[in-house]
Enzyme design. Structure first.
Site, PDB file in Angstrom:
ATOM      1  N   GLU A  25       0.626   3.984   1.775  1.00 23.54           N
ATOM      2  CA  GLU A  25       1.014   4.427   3.116  1.00 23.54           C
ATOM      3  C   GLU A  25       2.224   3.653   3.607  1.00 23.54           C
ATOM      4  OE1 GLU A  25      -2.002   3.314   1.957  1.00 23.54           O
ATOM      5  OE2 GLU A  25      -3.479   3.653   3.525  1.00 23.54           O
ATOM      6  N   HIS A  54       0.821  -1.213   0.000  1.00 22.28           N
ATOM      7  CA  HIS A  54       0.000   0.000   0.000  1.00 22.28           C
ATOM      8  C   HIS A  54       0.855   1.263   0.000  1.00 22.28           C
ATOM      9  CE1 HIS A  54      -3.844  -2.097   1.673  1.00 22.28           C
ATOM     10  NE2 HIS A  54      -3.462  -2.569   0.503  1.00 22.28           N
ATOM     11  N   CYS A  96      -2.323  -0.718   7.676  1.00 21.96           N
ATOM     12  CA  CYS A  96      -1.685   0.587   7.456  1.00 21.96           C
ATOM     13  C   CYS A  96      -1.914   1.515   8.651  1.00 21.96           C
ATOM     14  CB  CYS A  96      -2.165   1.220   6.158  1.00 21.96           C
ATOM     15  SG  CYS A  96      -1.439   0.437   4.686  1.00 21.96           S
ATOM     16  N   CYS A 143      -6.202   0.944   5.477  1.00 19.22           N
ATOM     17  CA  CYS A 143      -6.661  -0.351   5.974  1.00 19.22           C
ATOM     18  C   CYS A 143      -6.154  -0.536   7.407  1.00 19.22           C
ATOM     19  CB  CYS A 143      -6.161  -1.484   5.077  1.00 19.22           C
ATOM     20  SG  CYS A 143      -4.395  -1.824   5.220  1.00 19.22           S
TER      21      CYS A 143
END
Length: 162
Positions: A81, A79, A120, A117
């Protein structure tokens, strides 16, 4: 010429970063900023050396009709992040702000109700990031205070039912 406000300026940069994403579902861009200095950037993509979904021509989660927010372990990508956090020193991230923008691959529209999520969120907490700003439209965004929203209110325990 009207000057762009600072939050949307940083969100515009995160949106530009999202264009480097390699996901065939949704592409996110993230930047971490502290004291008006960009510390790090990240976008959605497979780990270094592995093929991206755009190279393979398919998304495993899409093929399996996995709904948004579920079964991330089947995703090839890291991801945005997480990639931004991986690329920065924790000492530089303490008290910083993460700006996040997500775009739908098929339509180019902003991801509705975008949010990091659960994994993250944990990374953001441990990195010492203070605020997360998520774009909802070209000029609208939400600001989350990490400590108040994700540390004091531990939603991960609600899922378990304790």
């Amino acid at each position: 010429m009207e000057r762009r406000d600072k939050i949307n300026y940083y969100l515009d940069i995160a949106e530009t970063v999202s264009a480097r994403g390699t996901c065939l579902r949704r592409n996110f861009g993230a930047i971490i900023v502290k004291n008006d200095e960009i510390i790090s950037t990240g976008y959605v993509g497979a780990p270094r050396g592995r093929q991206n979904c755009c190279d393979l021509g398919y998304c495993t989660r899409e093929k399996m009709n996995i709904p948004r927010g579920e079964r991330y372990e089947l995703c090839r990508s890291v991801h945005a992040e997480a990639n931004a956090i991986i690329s920065a020193a924790r000492s530089d991230m303490l008290g910083s702000t993460l700006y996040l923008v997500g775009k739908e691959y098929a339509t180019g529209e902003y991801v509705a109700n975008a949010n990091p999520c659960a994994m993250c969120k944990r990374l953001i907490i441990n990195a010492g990031i203070e605020k997360v700003v998520v774009r909802d439209s070209k000029n609208e965004y939400r600001i989350t205070d990490v400590f108040e929203s994700w540390v004091n209110t531990d939603a991960s325990m609600e899922q378990i039912g304790y």
